[in-house]
Motif scaffolding. Sequence first.
Motif, short mmCIF file in Angstrom:
data_model
loop_
_atom_site.label_atom_id
_atom_site.label_comp_id
_atom_site.label_asym_id
_atom_site.label_seq_id
_atom_site.Cartn_x
_atom_site.Cartn_y
_atom_site.Cartn_z
N VAL A 229 0.84 -1.20 0.00
CA VAL A 229 0.00 0.00 0.00
C VAL A 229 0.87 1.25 0.00
O VAL A 229 0.61 2.22 -0.73
CB VAL A 229 -0.95 0.00 1.21
N TRP A 230 1.94 1.22 0.80
CA TRP A 230 2.85 2.37 0.83
C TRP A 230 3.50 2.59 -0.53
O TRP A 230 3.60 3.74 -1.00
CB TRP A 230 3.93 2.17 1.89
N LEU A 231 3.94 1.52 -1.17
CA LEU A 231 4.56 1.64 -2.48
C LEU A 231 3.57 2.22 -3.50
O LEU A 231 3.94 3.05 -4.34
CB LEU A 231 5.05 0.27 -2.96
N ALA A 232 2.31 1.78 -3.43
CA ALA A 232 1.30 2.28 -4.35
C ALA A 232 1.06 3.78 -4.14
O ALA A 232 0.91 4.54 -5.10
CB ALA A 232 0.00 1.51 -4.17
N ILE A 233 1.05 4.20 -2.88
CA ILE A 233 0.85 5.61 -2.57
C ILE A 233 2.06 6.43 -3.02
O ILE A 233 1.92 7.52 -3.60
CB ILE A 233 0.60 5.80 -1.06
#
Length: 310
Positions: A89-93
């Motif tokens: 999720v962090w990478l996507a953000i």
Amino acid sequence: MTQPSEGPAATGVPTCYRHPDRETWIRCQRCDKPICPDCMRDAAVGFQCPDCVREASKGSRQNRALYGGERSADPRLTSYVLIGINALVWLAIAATGGTKSRLADLLALRANGLCSPGDGYLYDIERRVCESTGSTFLPAVDDGAWWQLVTSVFTHVEIWHVAMNMFALFIFGPALEGIIGRARFLAVYLVSGLASSVLVLFLSSQYGSTVGASGALFGLLGALLVAARKARLNSQWLMQNLAIGVVITVVGWRMISWQGHLGGFLGGVVAAALIAYAPKEHRPLVQWGGLALVTLVLLGLTALRVSTLA
């Protein structure tokens, strides 16, 4: 390992069910199968065959977690999966704009929706009016974005934030799963995260946004304290970590959601108490029924809060 064949058994003489070439007059006390000395397993009375011993061990205490459920073969696995989800999720953000990511706006917990016209400011304008001007509306729980109660627990924007929280999960997660088992551990984590979000809705600014797994992690810490107290284990290291967490929360109260930390901690304590103190006679029913009731109460409180914002 079996021994070399010793020749065919005499006709009419019982032979071991696993080694047909071996004569034997010994039988398993449970299933009555003939067994040779290599297949004999000591039992409370007489001997049992390997199959019966294996079947009995499936329900034995050694394969059960401390408060019911199956003991995890690898107590780290669930924590690794949760860490992986948070990292993805962090990478996507990060890939969609970081602090300006539209994905972060959708996943973060917000009580009241706001309008973002792109000028760097947010406005409390109805969605219909906001979108009619070509601006972007940031949905919130009171607009029906109830998913934020859960998604915010898996959402981080800053790399230091996700790194710190995942390190804490790496420390506390396997310890708790090793005590209560995988399913109950995951239930405690999710209930703690939900409780964290609900208290944020009640005590934080209705126009602010909240992200992070900190509430769920405080829940794990609270659950470990309950489990350790019930089992009469030394909880000094847990109290030390709780004290450190409180100090960090107090010092950084302007940037850190103390409401989320407190809500998660209380949620973890309640969930763990239901698991640890459930009577043995009806343990699964009390545990899962109690956790379901807590979840319904939290959702009911959310609906109550939403009604005051409408």
